[in-house]
Motif scaffolding. Sequence first.
Motif, short mmCIF file in Angstrom:
data_model
loop_
_atom_site.label_atom_id
_atom_site.label_comp_id
_atom_site.label_asym_id
_atom_site.label_seq_id
_atom_site.Cartn_x
_atom_site.Cartn_y
_atom_site.Cartn_z
N MET A 177 4.78 4.76 2.42
CA MET A 177 5.02 6.23 2.25
C MET A 177 5.38 6.48 0.79
O MET A 177 6.05 5.77 0.13
N ILE A 178 4.80 7.50 0.36
CA ILE A 178 5.12 8.17 -0.92
C ILE A 178 5.88 9.27 -0.69
O ILE A 178 5.35 10.26 -0.20
N ASP A 179 7.00 9.21 -1.19
CA ASP A 179 8.10 10.36 -0.81
C ASP A 179 8.39 11.08 -2.18
O ASP A 179 9.20 10.70 -2.92
N ALA A 180 7.44 12.10 -2.58
CA ALA A 180 7.68 12.87 -3.73
C ALA A 180 8.15 14.29 -3.22
O ALA A 180 7.90 15.38 -4.12
N ASP A 213 9.03 2.69 4.04
CA ASP A 213 9.79 3.95 4.36
C ASP A 213 10.11 4.56 3.01
O ASP A 213 10.90 3.86 2.18
N HIS A 214 9.89 5.86 2.70
CA HIS A 214 10.49 6.62 1.76
C HIS A 214 10.38 5.99 0.35
O HIS A 214 11.24 5.68 -0.43
N GLY A 215 8.93 5.35 0.06
CA GLY A 215 8.68 4.98 -1.17
C GLY A 215 8.67 6.08 -2.25
O GLY A 215 8.29 7.15 -2.28
N LYS A 216 9.71 5.78 -3.16
CA LYS A 216 9.88 6.67 -4.14
C LYS A 216 9.46 6.17 -5.74
O LYS A 216 9.55 6.81 -6.49
N HIS A 217 9.76 4.67 -5.66
CA HIS A 217 9.44 4.19 -7.11
C HIS A 217 8.26 3.38 -6.89
O HIS A 217 7.90 2.74 -5.94
N VAL A 261 4.20 -0.57 18.17
CA VAL A 261 5.39 -0.24 17.60
C VAL A 261 5.19 -0.33 16.15
O VAL A 261 4.58 -1.11 15.64
N ILE A 262 5.98 0.73 15.34
CA ILE A 262 5.80 0.39 13.87
C ILE A 262 7.25 0.03 13.14
O ILE A 262 8.39 0.51 13.70
N ILE A 263 7.21 -1.00 12.58
CA ILE A 263 8.31 -1.53 11.89
C ILE A 263 8.65 -0.95 10.60
O ILE A 263 7.59 -0.84 9.76
N GLU A 264 9.52 -0.54 10.14
CA GLU A 264 9.63 -0.14 8.58
C GLU A 264 10.97 -0.48 7.78
O GLU A 264 11.82 -0.56 8.40
N THR A 265 10.63 -0.58 6.49
CA THR A 265 11.54 -0.95 5.73
C THR A 265 11.94 -0.10 4.54
O THR A 265 10.75 0.54 3.95
N SER A 266 12.96 0.32 4.13
CA SER A 266 13.21 1.22 3.02
C SER A 266 13.29 0.69 1.90
O SER A 266 13.30 -0.71 1.82
#
Length: 311
Positions: free
Chosen positions: A108-111, A88-92, A44-49
């Motif tokens: 995750m790099i979400d560009a 999750d959804h690293g934007k900065h 299982v994968i745990i993710e945090t925004s």
Amino acid sequence: MYVSTKEILNKASKEFYAVPAFNINNLEFLMKIIEGAVEKNAPVIIETSEGAIKYAGNGDIYRGARLFVKMVREFAETVNIPIALHLDHGKHMEFIAAAIRAGYSSVMIDASHEPFKENLKITKEVVKWAHASGISVEAELGQLAGIEDNVSAEKNVLIDPEEAKIFVEETGVDFLAPAIGTSHGAFKFKGEAKLDFERLKRVKELTGIPLVLHGASSVPEKYVKLAEEFEANLGGAKGVPAEEIKKCVKLGINKVNTDTDLRIAFVAGLRKHLKENPKEFDPRKYFKEGMNFVKEVVMDRLEFLGAAGKA
Ligand SMILES: O=C(CO)COP(=O)(O)O
Ligand SMILES: O=C[C@H](O)COP(=O)(O)O
Ligand SMILES: [Zn+2]
Ligand SMILES: [Zn+2]
């Protein structure tokens, strides 16, 4: 075991199943995700925004990231299933740096909101940087509709498979999230769910790497109805049916992001319990029903995604 996300997803890709990645913000959801995964003998994968990290650290990003690593590691090291922790959804860049430094398994790099060339350039930088620390990277191409915290897009811009091939080759990214018609949150479709399976198939053929489905909650009627029975207002809520997700898994999806379903299941149990027990004020008791519903969702997903028994 606390393992790398790459190890989990490469195995899933080879054996044609998907592993759910569940978003958490607190201890309670984590406990139930792990319990469910142990019972299903599943990875299982745990993710945090970014929002989750800010919340846990009460504004201190480094502290938030460290807290999640410590919490997840403590659980992971005492059970016999592979568990990874993902940003999750690293934007900065501060969040990506904090996650890498704290010991996340992947980021995750979400560009995806940037033009293709810019997305490629930013992703390539992050890959170089994360790989130097032995951490794998997920990126996103195309845009998802829907609005959720800092993840938003006006309309769907689906992934271009030819661009995906160039993107993966040039960035060296480990996993790719293709926009194929899903969106975040509880209100994904007006009518029937519509996903672009052909496009997904092409992306897998041209890239060959593990693919990630975002906005993949199914928004189960059971919990929506129950929450509404206890005064929630979720009119028009609609998710991606399990059957549609299973088609995606056949075509190459190996990581299935799920946040909304856990939130809805939890709130249904919480509302029910509070309404039925007006004298209750011990959180360990009034969280319990919601937590058990979270575990039900977790076990159901592990089963239909094919991750059960794959630990
Ligand atoms: O994609 C997600 C997290 O990155 C979650 O999607 P849902 O809102 O459908 O659960
Ligand atoms: O994809 C977004 C996740 O559901 C996280 O949402 P959040 O930013 O509200 O924590
Ligand atoms: Zn995105
Ligand atoms: Zn997402």
